[in-house]
Design a protein around this motif. Sequence first.
Motif, mmCIF file in Angstrom:
data_model
loop_
_atom_site.group_PDB
_atom_site.id
_atom_site.type_symbol
_atom_site.label_atom_id
_atom_site.label_comp_id
_atom_site.label_asym_id
_atom_site.label_seq_id
_atom_site.Cartn_x
_atom_site.Cartn_y
_atom_site.Cartn_z
ATOM 1 N N ALA A 114 3.938 5.122 -19.655
ATOM 2 C CA ALA A 114 3.125 4.959 -20.843
ATOM 3 C C ALA A 114 1.665 5.490 -20.978
ATOM 4 C CB ALA A 114 2.455 3.151 -20.620
ATOM 5 N N ALA A 115 1.128 5.650 -20.023
ATOM 6 C CA ALA A 115 -0.603 6.472 -19.932
ATOM 7 C C ALA A 115 -0.016 7.876 -19.992
ATOM 8 C CB ALA A 115 -0.432 6.223 -18.503
ATOM 9 N N GLY A 116 1.590 8.413 -19.991
ATOM 10 C CA GLY A 116 1.747 9.935 -20.816
ATOM 11 C C GLY A 116 1.852 10.782 -19.679
ATOM 12 N N VAL A 117 1.699 10.604 -18.114
ATOM 13 C CA VAL A 117 0.814 11.068 -16.976
ATOM 14 C C VAL A 117 2.583 10.817 -16.119
ATOM 15 C CG1 VAL A 117 -1.151 10.993 -17.118
ATOM 16 C CG2 VAL A 117 0.402 8.925 -15.818
ATOM 17 N N THR A 118 3.281 12.090 -15.857
ATOM 18 C CA THR A 118 4.435 11.775 -14.714
ATOM 19 C C THR A 118 4.011 11.706 -13.666
ATOM 20 O OG1 THR A 118 5.724 13.220 -17.131
ATOM 21 C CG2 THR A 118 6.719 13.058 -14.623
ATOM 22 N N VAL A 119 4.562 10.903 -12.963
ATOM 23 C CA VAL A 119 4.445 10.893 -11.271
ATOM 24 C C VAL A 119 4.988 10.713 -10.558
ATOM 25 C CG1 VAL A 119 2.842 10.048 -9.180
ATOM 26 C CG2 VAL A 119 1.931 10.162 -11.492
ATOM 27 N N ASP A 120 5.863 11.548 -9.341
ATOM 28 C CA ASP A 120 6.793 11.007 -8.979
ATOM 29 C C ASP A 120 5.888 9.771 -7.376
ATOM 30 O OD1 ASP A 120 8.879 11.165 -6.388
ATOM 31 O OD2 ASP A 120 8.369 12.724 -5.522
ATOM 32 N N THR A 121 6.952 8.965 -8.173
ATOM 33 C CA THR A 121 6.329 7.779 -7.363
ATOM 34 C C THR A 121 6.984 7.145 -6.236
ATOM 35 O OG1 THR A 121 8.162 6.063 -8.916
ATOM 36 C CG2 THR A 121 5.698 5.984 -9.212
ATOM 37 N N SER A 122 7.945 8.161 -5.421
ATOM 38 C CA SER A 122 8.542 7.998 -4.055
ATOM 39 C C SER A 122 7.356 8.036 -2.542
ATOM 40 C CB SER A 122 9.757 8.865 -4.406
ATOM 41 O OG SER A 122 10.816 9.151 -5.126
ATOM 42 N N PRO A 123 7.441 6.798 -2.207
ATOM 43 C CA PRO A 123 5.606 7.104 -1.595
ATOM 44 C C PRO A 123 6.415 8.660 -0.801
ATOM 45 C CG PRO A 123 7.225 5.719 -1.477
ATOM 46 C CD PRO A 123 7.560 5.660 -2.526
ATOM 47 N N LEU A 124 5.205 8.863 -0.118
ATOM 48 C CA LEU A 124 4.815 9.409 1.704
ATOM 49 C C LEU A 124 5.153 8.600 2.318
ATOM 50 C CD1 LEU A 124 2.731 11.995 1.125
ATOM 51 C CD2 LEU A 124 4.984 12.437 -0.119
ATOM 52 N N ASP A 125 4.888 7.108 2.397
ATOM 53 C CA ASP A 125 4.841 6.577 3.500
ATOM 54 C C ASP A 125 4.344 5.031 2.495
ATOM 55 O OD1 ASP A 125 4.648 4.964 5.738
ATOM 56 O OD2 ASP A 125 1.921 5.365 6.174
ATOM 57 N N ALA A 126 4.532 4.064 2.982
ATOM 58 C CA ALA A 126 3.897 2.184 2.681
ATOM 59 C C ALA A 126 4.364 1.657 2.899
ATOM 60 C CB ALA A 126 5.502 2.256 1.403
ATOM 61 N N VAL A 127 3.370 0.351 3.214
ATOM 62 C CA VAL A 127 2.911 -0.433 4.305
ATOM 63 C C VAL A 127 3.162 -2.627 3.408
ATOM 64 C CG1 VAL A 127 1.713 -1.817 5.776
ATOM 65 C CG2 VAL A 127 2.191 0.639 5.765
ATOM 66 N N VAL A 128 3.806 -2.573 3.870
ATOM 67 C CA VAL A 128 3.156 -3.874 3.477
ATOM 68 C C VAL A 128 3.084 -5.110 4.093
ATOM 69 C CG1 VAL A 128 5.408 -6.440 2.253
ATOM 70 C CG2 VAL A 128 5.841 -3.654 1.906
ATOM 71 N N ALA A 174 1.100 -1.236 0.471
ATOM 72 C CA ALA A 174 -0.296 0.246 -0.453
ATOM 73 C C ALA A 174 1.172 1.339 -0.524
ATOM 74 C CB ALA A 174 -0.611 -0.276 1.310
ATOM 75 N N LEU A 175 0.631 2.180 -0.693
ATOM 76 C CA LEU A 175 1.381 3.619 -1.447
ATOM 77 C C LEU A 175 0.516 4.430 -0.880
ATOM 78 C CD1 LEU A 175 3.560 2.270 -4.414
ATOM 79 C CD2 LEU A 175 4.628 2.572 -1.869
ATOM 80 N N ALA A 176 1.309 5.343 -0.479
ATOM 81 C CA ALA A 176 0.917 6.428 0.048
ATOM 82 C C ALA A 176 1.735 7.558 -0.975
ATOM 83 C CB ALA A 176 0.427 7.421 1.219
ATOM 84 N N LEU A 177 1.381 8.167 -2.045
ATOM 85 C CA LEU A 177 1.709 9.113 -2.766
ATOM 86 C C LEU A 177 1.658 11.033 -2.521
ATOM 87 C CD1 LEU A 177 1.833 7.513 -6.028
ATOM 88 C CD2 LEU A 177 3.305 6.836 -4.567
ATOM 89 N N PRO A 178 2.192 11.605 -3.009
ATOM 90 C CA PRO A 178 1.853 13.442 -3.031
ATOM 91 C C PRO A 178 0.636 13.136 -3.448
ATOM 92 C CG PRO A 178 3.876 12.883 -3.515
ATOM 93 C CD PRO A 178 3.956 11.346 -3.809
ATOM 94 N N PRO A 179 -0.555 14.673 -2.828
ATOM 95 C CA PRO A 179 -1.032 14.874 -2.880
ATOM 96 C C PRO A 179 -1.783 14.991 -4.360
ATOM 97 C CG PRO A 179 -0.831 16.121 -1.752
ATOM 98 C CD PRO A 179 0.859 15.324 -1.213
ATOM 99 N N ASP A 180 -0.668 15.691 -4.862
ATOM 100 C CA ASP A 180 -0.968 16.729 -6.371
ATOM 101 C C ASP A 180 -0.794 15.643 -7.663
ATOM 102 O OD1 ASP A 180 2.156 16.624 -6.045
ATOM 103 O OD2 ASP A 180 2.471 17.923 -6.409
#
Length: 451
Positions: free
Chosen positions: A376-390, A298-304
């Motif tokens: 591939a979808a043409g969107v740029t996202v910072d995938t460095s998570p704010l928080d993550a749980v495995v 479970a990833l939490a990414l930046p809100p934007d």
Amino acid sequence: MTARLAIIGGGLSGLAAAYFARQALGADAVVDIFERSERPGGILRSASVAGRQVDVGAEAFVVRRPEALALVAELGLADQVVSPTGRRPAVWANDGLHALPSPALMGIPANVAAVGNLVDDADRLHIDAERQRPMDWPPGTDMSVGDLVDDRFGPAVTARSVDPMLGGVYSSLSADIGVREAIPALAARLDAGTPNLTDAVAGLLPAATNTAPVFGAVRGGYRVVVDRLLEAAGAQWHSGIEPALMGGPGDWQVADVGYDAVIVALPAPDAASLLADTVPAVAAELGNVAMAGSAVVALALPPDSVLPENSGVLVATGESLHAKAFTFSSRKWPHYESSDATWVRASFGRFRQPIAGDDHTLIGWAAADLARICDAAGVTVDTSPLDAVVQRWPSGLPVYAPGHLASMKRVFDARPAGLGFAGASYQGVGVPACIAQARKAVDAVVSEVAF
């Protein structure tokens, strides 16, 4: 005499059995739940990710089956049920995103138009000509879904449409899952003489005008349901215990305490170990059931963060991504819309494909795979998570191999009076199926025992 019922296993099935038993036996009955974990709910588990409770096991339930909705309503949580936004998942195949085949039945397309550009021209011709090819399906046949689709539509359809769909439900590839087990209505159509797979699938699809949602979820996550269910059952919770089962009809002994009846709400291998001395024939049958492991990140990414315009992505077999699926929770569920973060779930693992890597590795794979999908979808996202749980599920789901349901029928036929079974291992996976099996187990032992 006060009725006494023991339930071994405190996951959803055990909790539901306790609730139904309380309804059937009344307020004075003794209902005891024995669970080796401290936490009730089994694979209905939530974790805090960036300050929000997020489901890291089962996430949703099928609303076209009545059991889950009915139980949630009985628990006073009907106003907490939410429907998905209507976005559809995509399929990752040939290192790119494709539309999920539609109309389709568990990934089996109803016609050649349904597959779009997911397969090549030769495969499309093979699918289109399926009605003209003789089909060998003697009534009662139980083969794997993969073997059936390979033969009738070709391996590309299996790998790019059916495997991704079934992999999310069963954590197994379609070659390991029986037609009769996963899609019993399809087996029934073929048993009745439908001459080809195309017509059999088309005859089972809902009308195009049926736009009702397929899935639902609970605002606040399944933790809310688990807590309310345990409270409503009024059962005594015994955690940290792996009790022995002794005795027999009329005098069952669990943890050296006598009970009129027992419901075993454990995965099949655990049930086999429990029953090895008491009911060896049943234990031997249950011991043949394999289990599939998986893990959720479970990833939490930046809100934007801007995710693709899909509810998620299913990954075809043989692709270079590590994950088998992504759920874009903030796209799929309206109750995840927030200015605090953007939530994503990544799933890993299938039967016979053990999960390699520690938690840090899985989080890195999830972020890297997501970056490729977004690109591939043409969107740029910072995938460095704010928080993550495995959350790992080493033996999360049973493998519904060809012959599984016949094997479970032998289990039910051989069980002694007053011994019931509940759980995903027996007669269907998924929350509604587990609730239905829990009710059946309670009804069976109540009818057999003079409480």
